[in-house]
Write an enzyme that holds these catalytic residues in place. Structure first.
Site, PDB file in Angstrom:
ATOM      1  N   LYS A  16       0.848  -1.200   0.000  1.00  0.00           N
ATOM      2  CA  LYS A  16       0.000   0.000   0.000  1.00  0.00           C
ATOM      3  C   LYS A  16       0.877   1.241   0.000  1.00  0.00           C
ATOM      4  CE  LYS A  16       0.931   1.385   4.436  1.00  0.00           C
ATOM      5  NZ  LYS A  16       1.691   2.628   4.799  1.00  0.00           N
ATOM      6  N   PRO A 100       9.871  -4.419   0.442  1.00  0.00           N
ATOM      7  CA  PRO A 100      10.925  -4.038   1.381  1.00  0.00           C
ATOM      8  C   PRO A 100      10.330  -3.625   2.725  1.00  0.00           C
ATOM      9  CG  PRO A 100      10.633  -2.327  -0.275  1.00  0.00           C
ATOM     10  CD  PRO A 100       9.793  -3.483  -0.693  1.00  0.00           C
ATOM     11  N   HIS A 101      10.967  -3.993   3.840  1.00  0.00           N
ATOM     12  CA  HIS A 101      10.410  -3.523   5.094  1.00  0.00           C
ATOM     13  C   HIS A 101      11.059  -2.198   5.499  1.00  0.00           C
ATOM     14  CE1 HIS A 101      13.781  -5.486   7.204  1.00  0.00           C
ATOM     15  NE2 HIS A 101      13.479  -6.569   6.528  1.00  0.00           N
ATOM     16  N   GLY A 107       4.338  -3.949   4.382  1.00  0.00           N
ATOM     17  CA  GLY A 107       4.637  -5.326   3.995  1.00  0.00           C
ATOM     18  C   GLY A 107       4.245  -6.356   5.024  1.00  0.00           C
ATOM     19  N   GLY A 108       4.722  -6.171   6.246  1.00  0.00           N
ATOM     20  CA  GLY A 108       4.411  -7.147   7.287  1.00  0.00           C
ATOM     21  C   GLY A 108       2.921  -7.186   7.571  1.00  0.00           C
ATOM     22  N   ASP A 142      -1.690  -0.997  10.371  1.00  0.00           N
ATOM     23  CA  ASP A 142      -1.990  -1.056   8.928  1.00  0.00           C
ATOM     24  C   ASP A 142      -2.732  -2.325   8.528  1.00  0.00           C
ATOM     25  OD1 ASP A 142       1.022   0.589   7.618  1.00  0.00           O
ATOM     26  OD2 ASP A 142      -0.923   1.367   8.294  1.00  0.00           O
TER      27      ASP A 142
HETATM   28  C1  LIG Z   1       2.708   4.900   9.380  1.00  0.00           C
HETATM   29  C2  LIG Z   1       1.610   3.962   8.974  1.00  0.00           C
HETATM   30  O1  LIG Z   1       2.166   2.909   8.201  1.00  0.00           O
HETATM   31  C3  LIG Z   1       0.570   4.709   8.153  1.00  0.00           C
HETATM   32  O2  LIG Z   1      -0.256   3.827   7.505  1.00  0.00           O
HETATM   33  C4  LIG Z   1       0.957   3.345  10.211  1.00  0.00           C
HETATM   34  O3  LIG Z   1       0.461   4.327  11.068  1.00  0.00           O
HETATM   35  C5  LIG Z   1       1.940   2.476  11.004  1.00  0.00           C
HETATM   36  O4  LIG Z   1       1.394   1.208  10.999  1.00  0.00           O
HETATM   37  P1  LIG Z   1       2.323  -0.031  11.437  1.00  0.00           P
HETATM   38  O5  LIG Z   1       3.636   0.032  10.715  1.00  0.00           O
HETATM   39  O6  LIG Z   1       1.485  -1.256  11.314  1.00  0.00           O
HETATM   40  O7  LIG Z   1       2.618   0.343  12.939  1.00  0.00           O
HETATM   41  P2  LIG Z   1       2.538  -0.642  14.168  1.00  0.00           P
HETATM   42  O8  LIG Z   1       3.512  -1.760  13.930  1.00  0.00           O
HETATM   43  O9  LIG Z   1       1.119  -0.937  14.465  1.00  0.00           O
HETATM   44  O10 LIG Z   1       3.076   0.334  15.327  1.00  0.00           O
HETATM   45  C6  LIG Z   1       4.459   0.592  15.443  1.00  0.00           C
HETATM   46  C7  LIG Z   1       4.599   1.736  16.436  1.00  0.00           C
HETATM   47  O11 LIG Z   1       4.226   2.949  15.759  1.00  0.00           O
HETATM   48  C8  LIG Z   1       3.547   3.812  16.663  1.00  0.00           C
HETATM   49  N1  LIG Z   1       2.219   4.123  16.104  1.00  0.00           N
HETATM   50  C9  LIG Z   1       1.660   3.328  15.137  1.00  0.00           C
HETATM   51  C10 LIG Z   1       0.444   3.704  14.590  1.00  0.00           C
HETATM   52  C11 LIG Z   1      -0.187   4.874  15.072  1.00  0.00           C
HETATM   53  N2  LIG Z   1      -1.369   5.274  14.565  1.00  0.00           N
HETATM   54  N3  LIG Z   1       0.395   5.627  16.048  1.00  0.00           N
HETATM   55  C12 LIG Z   1       1.587   5.280  16.565  1.00  0.00           C
HETATM   56  O12 LIG Z   1       2.108   5.986  17.442  1.00  0.00           O
HETATM   57  C13 LIG Z   1       3.471   3.083  17.989  1.00  0.00           C
HETATM   58  O13 LIG Z   1       4.594   3.483  18.785  1.00  0.00           O
HETATM   59  C14 LIG Z   1       3.643   1.634  17.601  1.00  0.00           C
HETATM   60  O14 LIG Z   1       4.203   0.852  18.651  1.00  0.00           O
HETATM   61  N1  LIG Z   2       5.764 -10.628   7.594  1.00  0.00           N
HETATM   62  C1  LIG Z   2       6.683  -9.656   7.811  1.00  0.00           C
HETATM   63  N2  LIG Z   2       7.190  -8.950   6.783  1.00  0.00           N
HETATM   64  C2  LIG Z   2       8.095  -7.940   7.006  1.00  0.00           C
HETATM   65  N3  LIG Z   2       8.540  -7.579   8.229  1.00  0.00           N
HETATM   66  C3  LIG Z   2       8.059  -8.271   9.280  1.00  0.00           C
HETATM   67  C4  LIG Z   2       7.117  -9.330   9.127  1.00  0.00           C
HETATM   68  N4  LIG Z   2       6.812  -9.808  10.353  1.00  0.00           N
HETATM   69  C5  LIG Z   2       7.526  -9.095  11.232  1.00  0.00           C
HETATM   70  N5  LIG Z   2       8.298  -8.168  10.615  1.00  0.00           N
HETATM   71  C6  LIG Z   2       9.169  -7.214  11.307  1.00  0.00           C
HETATM   72  O1  LIG Z   2       8.458  -5.959  11.296  1.00  0.00           O
HETATM   73  C7  LIG Z   2       9.347  -4.909  10.937  1.00  0.00           C
HETATM   74  C8  LIG Z   2       8.571  -3.880  10.188  1.00  0.00           C
HETATM   75  O2  LIG Z   2       8.154  -4.506   9.001  1.00  0.00           O
HETATM   76  P1  LIG Z   2       7.401  -3.597   7.938  1.00  0.00           P
HETATM   77  O3  LIG Z   2       8.209  -2.361   7.766  1.00  0.00           O
HETATM   78  O4  LIG Z   2       7.042  -4.423   6.752  1.00  0.00           O
HETATM   79  O5  LIG Z   2       6.121  -3.252   8.780  1.00  0.00           O
HETATM   80  P2  LIG Z   2       4.878  -2.604   8.195  1.00  0.00           P
HETATM   81  O6  LIG Z   2       4.369  -1.771   9.275  1.00  0.00           O
HETATM   82  O7  LIG Z   2       4.012  -3.673   7.668  1.00  0.00           O
HETATM   83  O8  LIG Z   2       5.422  -1.707   7.011  1.00  0.00           O
HETATM   84  P3  LIG Z   2       5.807  -0.179   7.072  1.00  0.00           P
HETATM   85  O9  LIG Z   2       5.926   0.201   8.538  1.00  0.00           O
HETATM   86  O10 LIG Z   2       7.140  -0.123   6.388  1.00  0.00           O
HETATM   87  O11 LIG Z   2       4.716   0.500   6.364  1.00  0.00           O
HETATM   88  C9  LIG Z   2      10.415  -5.553  10.092  1.00  0.00           C
HETATM   89  O12 LIG Z   2      11.623  -4.850  10.250  1.00  0.00           O
HETATM   90  C10 LIG Z   2      10.498  -6.973  10.638  1.00  0.00           C
HETATM   91  O13 LIG Z   2      11.491  -7.030  11.640  1.00  0.00           O
END
Ligand SMILES: C[C@](O)(CO)[C@H](O)COP(=O)(O)OP(=O)(O)OC[C@H]1O[C@@H](n2ccc(N)nc2=O)[C@H](O)[C@@H]1O
Ligand SMILES: Nc1ncnc2c1ncn2[C@@H]1O[C@H](COP(=O)(O)OP(=O)(O)OP(=O)(O)O)[C@@H](O)[C@H]1O
Length: 296
Positions: A16, A100-101, A107-108, A142
């Site tokens: 996305k 790419p992460h 991605g995850g 996400d």
């Molecule tokens: C930046 C976006 O990708 C936009 O779509 C999302 O808001 C982030 O989604 P995401 O990567 O799935 O994030 P998560 O893995 O759920 O959260 C990672 C960390 O980002 C912060 N987090 C995330 C989402 C949000 N609305 N507020 C936050 O402050 C929190 O500290 C959380 O522990």
């Molecule tokens: N299925 C998965 N694919 C990619 N990363 C993963 C996965 N499961 C756990 N991870 C961990 O989550 C971390 C974040 O991955 P990724 O950045 O894809 O998260 P995302 O929130 O889905 O994407 P982004 O934050 O970049 O939008 C990676 O660095 C990895 O350590």
């Protein structure tokens, strides 16, 4: 299947971009309120091969560095789904990463949503969508979007989703071409939110740094308060100046809008049509940057 063979599947999982992303507030627990538009893209993509097997539990194989096969978004999705539904099939899974992460492409999250959907379609008593969305939100902010996987406007921490198929028309970008750039830089989402907190900029377009011609067009007829922007750009561009330069390159190559996706590092440019986007992506020559073109 009644011939004794177990079902197998190969899921192609897209990613996305956030076509616009505004951080509108911070909750007492530190999580951030968003107003964003998610757009699904077919590429880059992951491949998840799944096979039902006798017994129970998920056996995941993944060669991607940085992903722990025992603890990742897929193992969390399987566990939460089993707890909620009681459905614990034996599943052999192989994850091949192409997204790419740390790129802002979800991605995850996309992988987790794909597994939730696959399990739910096979459960004796499938969970209703609202319950599945609740599980998804516990895996990552996400993940709920990928259960819909159509253009959506999202608020809350990303879990309040409204499919908005009319949005592309309303924003005047239907029929446009999108060039996605994936540089090798990796941006941690938690770091990006903390950087935004530190930056603590007032939310105004003039200071968001995402000034471009498209920003003159309100995203939807209903309100003109929502512009093409990304609140993360100022702190992320300061820490990763090459990302700002890539955005400027897209504009110089004719993009009528260019914005970072999510918390970065990927960026996208919008061009007048898919043919132009294809030519720009094909001609994009920059070390350590993958370029993809899409038709909107
Ligand atoms: C930046 C976006 O990708 C936009 O779509 C999302 O808001 C982030 O989604 P995401 O990567 O799935 O994030 P998560 O893995 O759920 O959260 C990672 C960390 O980002 C912060 N987090 C995330 C989402 C949000 N609305 N507020 C936050 O402050 C929190 O500290 C959380 O522990
Ligand atoms: N299925 C998965 N694919 C990619 N990363 C993963 C996965 N499961 C756990 N991870 C961990 O989550 C971390 C974040 O991955 P990724 O950045 O894809 O998260 P995302 O929130 O889905 O994407 P982004 O934050 O970049 O939008 C990676 O660095 C990895 O350590």
């Amino acid at each position: 299947m009644d011939d004794g063979t177990m079902e197998t599947a190969a899921l192609r999982i897209g990613c996305k971009v956030n076509l616009t992303l505004r951080i509108t507030g911070v909750r007492p627990n530190g999580w951030h309120e968003l107003d964003t538009v998610f757009l699904p893209l077919a590429e880059p993509s992951d491949t998840l091969r799944l096979a039902l097997r006798p017994g129970g539990g998920l056996a995941l194989h993944c060669a991607e560095p940085g992903i722990d096969p025992e603890n990742n978004t897929l193992t969390k999705a399987y566990r939460l789904f089993a707890e909620a539904s009681g459905f614990r099939p034996g599943v052999e899974a192989v994850l091949e990463k192409g997204i790419p992460h740390g790129a802002g492409l979800g991605g995850g999250s996309a992988d987790a949503a794909a597994l939730l959907g696959w399990l739910n379609a096979r459960a004796p008593e499938p969970l209703p969508l609202p319950e599945l969305v609740g599980l998804a939100a516990r895996i990552g902010a996400d993940v709920p979007f990928f259960l819909y996987n159509v253009p959506c406007r999202a608020s809350g921490i990303g879990e309040r989703l409204v499919p908005c198929p009319e949005w592309l028309d309303a924003a005047g970008v239907a029929g446009a071409g999108l060039v996605l750039l994936c540089p090798r830089e990796r941006v941690s989402t938690p770091w990006a939110y903390a950087a935004w907190d530190e930056w603590n900029r007032p939310l105004t377009e003039a200071r968001n740094g995402a000034i471009n011609r498209a920003s003159q067009k309100p995203l939807d007829g209903a309100s003109s308060i929502h512009w093409l922007e990304n609140s993360f750009e100022p702190p992320v561009f300061e820490a990763f100046p090459r990302l700002r330069r890539l955005r400027e390159q897209l504009l110089r190559q004719g993009a009528f809008a260019a914005v970072m996706s999510g918390s970065g590092s990927s960026l996208f440019g919008l061009f007048r049509d898919a043919g132009t986007a294809f030519r720009v992506a094909e001609g994009f020559r920059e070390k350590d940057v993958a370029a993809y073109s899409h038709a909107l």
